[in-house]
Design a protein around this motif. Structure first.
Motif, short mmCIF file in Angstrom:
data_model
loop_
_atom_site.label_atom_id
_atom_site.label_comp_id
_atom_site.label_asym_id
_atom_site.label_seq_id
_atom_site.Cartn_x
_atom_site.Cartn_y
_atom_site.Cartn_z
N ARG A 11 0.85 -1.19 0.00
CA ARG A 11 0.00 0.00 0.00
C ARG A 11 0.88 1.24 0.00
O ARG A 11 2.02 1.21 0.45
N PHE A 12 0.34 2.32 -0.53
CA PHE A 12 1.04 3.60 -0.45
C PHE A 12 0.92 4.12 0.98
O PHE A 12 -0.13 4.01 1.61
N ALA A 13 2.01 4.66 1.49
CA ALA A 13 2.03 5.19 2.84
C ALA A 13 1.08 6.38 2.96
O ALA A 13 0.85 7.13 2.01
N GLU A 14 0.57 6.53 4.17
CA GLU A 14 -0.28 7.67 4.52
C GLU A 14 0.43 8.47 5.61
O GLU A 14 1.38 8.00 6.22
N ILE A 15 -0.07 9.65 5.86
CA ILE A 15 0.59 10.55 6.82
C ILE A 15 0.74 9.92 8.20
O ILE A 15 1.72 10.16 8.90
N ASN A 16 -0.19 9.06 8.60
CA ASN A 16 -0.08 8.43 9.92
C ASN A 16 0.98 7.33 9.95
O ASN A 16 1.20 6.73 11.00
N GLU A 47 6.74 16.66 6.30
CA GLU A 47 6.79 17.77 5.35
C GLU A 47 7.22 17.30 3.96
O GLU A 47 6.58 17.63 2.95
N SER A 48 8.30 16.53 3.90
CA SER A 48 8.85 16.11 2.60
C SER A 48 7.94 15.16 1.84
O SER A 48 7.77 15.29 0.63
N LEU A 49 7.37 14.20 2.56
CA LEU A 49 6.59 13.15 1.90
C LEU A 49 5.12 13.51 1.67
O LEU A 49 4.53 13.11 0.66
N PHE A 50 4.54 14.25 2.61
CA PHE A 50 3.09 14.45 2.53
C PHE A 50 2.66 15.89 2.30
O PHE A 50 1.54 16.11 1.84
N LYS A 53 5.43 16.53 -1.05
CA LYS A 53 5.30 15.36 -1.94
C LYS A 53 6.52 15.15 -2.82
O LYS A 53 6.43 14.90 -4.02
N ILE A 54 7.70 15.22 -2.19
CA ILE A 54 8.98 15.07 -2.89
C ILE A 54 9.22 13.62 -3.27
O ILE A 54 9.86 13.33 -4.27
N ALA A 55 8.75 12.69 -2.45
CA ALA A 55 8.96 11.27 -2.68
C ALA A 55 7.72 10.51 -2.25
O ALA A 55 6.81 11.08 -1.63
N GLU A 56 7.69 9.23 -2.61
CA GLU A 56 6.57 8.36 -2.27
C GLU A 56 7.10 7.14 -1.52
O GLU A 56 8.25 6.76 -1.68
N VAL A 57 6.23 6.54 -0.73
CA VAL A 57 6.61 5.37 0.05
C VAL A 57 5.57 4.27 -0.13
O VAL A 57 4.37 4.52 -0.08
N ILE A 58 6.08 3.07 -0.34
CA ILE A 58 5.25 1.86 -0.37
C ILE A 58 5.52 1.12 0.93
O ILE A 58 6.67 0.93 1.31
N ALA A 70 9.55 0.78 0.70
CA ALA A 70 10.35 1.28 -0.41
C ALA A 70 10.04 2.77 -0.52
O ALA A 70 8.88 3.17 -0.50
N LEU A 71 11.09 3.58 -0.59
CA LEU A 71 10.94 5.02 -0.77
C LEU A 71 11.53 5.36 -2.13
O LEU A 71 12.67 4.99 -2.42
N PHE A 72 10.76 6.06 -2.96
CA PHE A 72 11.20 6.36 -4.32
C PHE A 72 10.73 7.73 -4.76
O PHE A 72 9.84 8.33 -4.15
N PHE A 73 11.34 8.22 -5.83
CA PHE A 73 10.93 9.49 -6.42
C PHE A 73 11.28 9.47 -7.90
O PHE A 73 12.03 8.60 -8.37
N HIS A 74 10.75 10.44 -8.62
CA HIS A 74 11.03 10.54 -10.06
C HIS A 74 12.30 11.33 -10.32
O HIS A 74 12.60 12.29 -9.63
N ASN A 75 13.03 10.86 -11.32
CA ASN A 75 14.15 11.61 -11.87
C ASN A 75 13.85 11.76 -13.36
O ASN A 75 12.74 11.46 -13.80
#
Length: 167
Positions: A11-16, A47-50, A53-58, A70-75
């Motif tokens: 699942r995609f991570a949520e703020i909690n 701040e960064s993730l939610f 929205k610099i990166a996403e977490v599964i 897994a933490l990832f972002f677009h390049n």
């Protein structure tokens, strides 16, 4: 979302999930003998993730228990003219390794990359981490031996930034 392994969901991570993400980051850093370098806090991650929205977490859950992330972002590849996905961190708790969970997480990231019309999925791996190197090569990943990673941070980063204003 369910996976092809019974009891394993992604699942995609949520703020909690911020405290869980930080816990996983620290566990990974400890494994990599780099815990002393972790300065991330829950506030910084929130701040960064939610917010930014610099990166996403599964988050990976096995039998409803979080077991990895897994933490990832677009390049972007100028040569391809397409975005890519950069996997910053992949971590599965030691007691859960060898069950195919890491492969499923990477497979899911590859699907995200294709769905988002990315040309690549890439990451770094410490040279001494032989189990991971073997695992990645088995998946078809190719080490980029002819490239050296360069980094500017802390005081050198600040010093370099001041060069922009100098004439």
């Amino acid at each position: 979302m369910d996976t092809n392994l019974e009891g394993f969901k992604l699942r995609f991570a949520e703020i909690n999930d911020v405290s869980l993400i930080l816990e996983f980051i620290k566990e990974l850093a400890s494994y990599e003998k780099m815990l002393h370098e972790v300065v991330a806090t829950e506030e910084i991650l929130r701040e960064s993730l939610f917010e930014r929205k610099i990166a996403e977490v599964i988050i990976g859950e096995y039998e409803n228990q979080p077991i990895g992330f897994a933490l990832f972002f677009h390049n972007f590849s100028t040569f391809l003219g397409k975005p890519g996905i950069y996997l910053e961190d992949l971590y599965v708790k030691p007691e859960m390794r060898g069950k195919g969970l890491g492969r499923i997480i990477l497979s899911f990231l590859a699907k995200i990359a294709l769905d988002r019309k990315c040309g690549r999925l890439e990451w770094w791996c410490l040279d001494w981490n032989e189990p991971s190197v073997k695992f990645y090569k088995k998946l078809g990943a190719v080490p980029m031996d002819e490239w050296t990673v360069y980094r500017v941070d802390d005081e050198p980063l600040e010093k370099l930034a001041t060069k922009f204003l100098e004439q």
